[in-house]
Write a protein that holds these residues in place. Structure first.
Motif, PDB file in Angstrom:
ATOM      1  N   ALA A 251      -5.118  15.434  32.419  1.00  0.00           N
ATOM      2  CA  ALA A 251      -5.149  16.938  32.916  1.00  0.00           C
ATOM      3  C   ALA A 251      -3.646  17.368  32.996  1.00  0.00           C
ATOM      4  CB  ALA A 251      -5.876  17.291  33.962  1.00  0.00           C
ATOM      5  N   ASN A 252      -2.710  16.331  33.719  1.00  0.00           N
ATOM      6  CA  ASN A 252      -1.562  16.843  34.318  1.00  0.00           C
ATOM      7  C   ASN A 252      -0.488  15.889  33.479  1.00  0.00           C
ATOM      8  OD1 ASN A 252      -1.646  14.514  35.663  1.00  0.00           O
ATOM      9  ND2 ASN A 252      -1.928  15.616  37.481  1.00  0.00           N
ATOM     10  N   ALA A 253      -0.456  15.076  32.691  1.00  0.00           N
ATOM     11  CA  ALA A 253       0.431  14.230  32.046  1.00  0.00           C
ATOM     12  C   ALA A 253       1.441  14.796  31.377  1.00  0.00           C
ATOM     13  CB  ALA A 253      -0.142  13.158  31.324  1.00  0.00           C
ATOM     14  N   ALA A 254       0.870  15.999  30.438  1.00  0.00           N
ATOM     15  CA  ALA A 254       1.752  16.841  29.703  1.00  0.00           C
ATOM     16  C   ALA A 254       2.893  17.649  30.626  1.00  0.00           C
ATOM     17  CB  ALA A 254       1.273  17.845  28.841  1.00  0.00           C
ATOM     18  N   ALA A 255       2.249  18.178  31.742  1.00  0.00           N
ATOM     19  CA  ALA A 255       2.961  19.018  32.623  1.00  0.00           C
ATOM     20  C   ALA A 255       4.088  18.279  33.448  1.00  0.00           C
ATOM     21  CB  ALA A 255       2.080  19.613  33.763  1.00  0.00           C
ATOM     22  N   LEU A 256       3.775  16.861  33.470  1.00  0.00           N
ATOM     23  CA  LEU A 256       4.784  15.896  34.441  1.00  0.00           C
ATOM     24  C   LEU A 256       5.694  15.496  33.277  1.00  0.00           C
ATOM     25  CD1 LEU A 256       1.962  13.943  36.449  1.00  0.00           C
ATOM     26  CD2 LEU A 256       4.102  15.212  37.266  1.00  0.00           C
ATOM     27  N   ARG A 257       5.528  15.391  32.003  1.00  0.00           N
ATOM     28  CA  ARG A 257       6.742  15.197  31.011  1.00  0.00           C
ATOM     29  C   ARG A 257       7.638  16.257  30.997  1.00  0.00           C
ATOM     30  NH1 ARG A 257       9.288  11.644  27.918  1.00  0.00           N
ATOM     31  NH2 ARG A 257      10.009  12.480  25.853  1.00  0.00           N
ATOM     32  N   ARG A 258       7.369  17.491  31.540  1.00  0.00           N
ATOM     33  CA  ARG A 258       8.289  18.565  31.584  1.00  0.00           C
ATOM     34  C   ARG A 258       9.021  18.636  32.981  1.00  0.00           C
ATOM     35  NH1 ARG A 258       3.756  21.078  29.276  1.00  0.00           N
ATOM     36  NH2 ARG A 258       3.770  21.452  27.045  1.00  0.00           N
ATOM     37  N   THR A 259       9.062  17.408  33.776  1.00  0.00           N
ATOM     38  CA  THR A 259       9.743  17.351  34.907  1.00  0.00           C
ATOM     39  C   THR A 259      10.858  16.273  35.010  1.00  0.00           C
ATOM     40  OG1 THR A 259       8.415  15.563  36.125  1.00  0.00           O
ATOM     41  CG2 THR A 259       7.528  18.099  36.225  1.00  0.00           C
ATOM     42  N   ALA A 260      11.390  16.179  35.742  1.00  0.00           N
ATOM     43  CA  ALA A 260      12.660  14.872  35.832  1.00  0.00           C
ATOM     44  C   ALA A 260      12.183  13.784  36.053  1.00  0.00           C
ATOM     45  CB  ALA A 260      13.720  15.463  36.838  1.00  0.00           C
ATOM     46  N   VAL A 261      10.798  13.355  36.047  1.00  0.00           N
ATOM     47  CA  VAL A 261      10.236  11.953  36.145  1.00  0.00           C
ATOM     48  C   VAL A 261      10.610  11.386  34.911  1.00  0.00           C
ATOM     49  CG1 VAL A 261       8.720  12.737  38.027  1.00  0.00           C
ATOM     50  CG2 VAL A 261       7.887  12.491  35.684  1.00  0.00           C
ATOM     51  N   ALA A 262      10.736   9.752  35.338  1.00  0.00           N
ATOM     52  CA  ALA A 262      10.845   9.006  34.114  1.00  0.00           C
ATOM     53  C   ALA A 262       9.493   8.745  33.309  1.00  0.00           C
ATOM     54  CB  ALA A 262      11.623   7.935  34.498  1.00  0.00           C
ATOM     55  N   GLY A 263       8.400   8.802  34.238  1.00  0.00           N
ATOM     56  CA  GLY A 263       7.061   8.237  33.962  1.00  0.00           C
ATOM     57  C   GLY A 263       6.038   8.722  34.793  1.00  0.00           C
TER      58      GLY A 263
END
Length: 234
Positions: A189-201
């Motif tokens: 549900a939030n993996a794609a949104a997290l991809r758009r942040t500065a995290v590496a994974g």
């Protein structure tokens, strides 16, 4: 017995699995779930089992290390520095575990160190330690993104974006050159949104450990994170 020892720059942090024996249906099932999850795209594994004594934990760690041998997937152990040192495994610690400077001093140079972080003050402390000569942790676990029953000792959810969020902390960590992964309530549900942040994974527990098909669950998460267009975190 032990997996290889890549450097942090060589690790694919995109999908990081933290094990949980209860969610996985028992300790005997953990190594098999790890094997299936790696087939689905998991690139990092952390063995976490808070209730085992060190000897039994070391036996379980050796089993998982055997499963990972030859895959290039690094194995971290949670808060067991003696086990990490004895088996030659990487170490992840929380803010209430072994002090980060002590852990870095005790851990051999070829082993990576991960650290859980949930606010800017903890990264500021790292900055001071690094300025004083300490080698920084190799990766930070930022969270929880959302509150989750698998980790109940946290006070608030950070959220994906905004002040004090996972994205905000990840950008701060990058100022020290430290990659980070988002953990806590991470799912499709939030993996794609997290991809758009500065995290590496992204780092998951129940989304894979409790899945009927860990390979498919991991593949779905990995695809969402790695195939979503991301903004430049700089």
């Amino acid at each position: 017995m032990t997996p290889g020892h890549p450097t942090a720059e060589q690790v694919d942090w995109s999908l990081y699995l933290v094990t949980d024996p209860e969610l996985g249906g028992g300790r005997d099932a953990v190594a098999g779930i790890v094997q299936q999850a790696v087939a689905g795209g998991v690139g990092v594994v952390q063995l976490r089992d808070k209730t085992l004594d060190d000897r039994a934990f070391a036996d379980r760690a050796a089993d998982v290390a055997d499963v990972l041998a030859g895959t290039g997937v690094p194995l971290f152990v949670n808060d067991r520095i003696d086990v990490a040192r004895r088996l030659g495994l990487h170490l992840h610690i929380g803010q209430d575990d072994t002090d980060v400077r002590t852990a870095r001093d005790l851990l051999p140079d070829h082993l990576m160190l991960g650290l859980s972080v949930d606010d800017h003050s903890q990264i500021d402390r790292l900055s001071s330690l690094v300025a004083d000569g300490m080698r920084p942790p190799d990766v930070l676990g930022l969270g929880p993104v959302e509150l989750t029953p698998t980790k109940t000792d946290t006070g608030r959810a950070l959220g994906v974006t905004g002040p004090g969020s996972v994205d905000d902390l990840a950008r701060h960590a990058l100022e020290l050159g430290i990659p980070s992964v988002a953990i806590g309530g991470v799912s499709t549900a939030n993996a794609a949104a997290l991809r758009r942040t500065a995290v590496a994974g992204i780092c998951v527990v129940s989304a894979v450990m409790a899945a009927d098909d860990p390979t498919t669950a991991a593949d779905d998460l990995h695809t969402l994170f790695t195939h979503t267009d991301r903004k430049d975190p700089a």
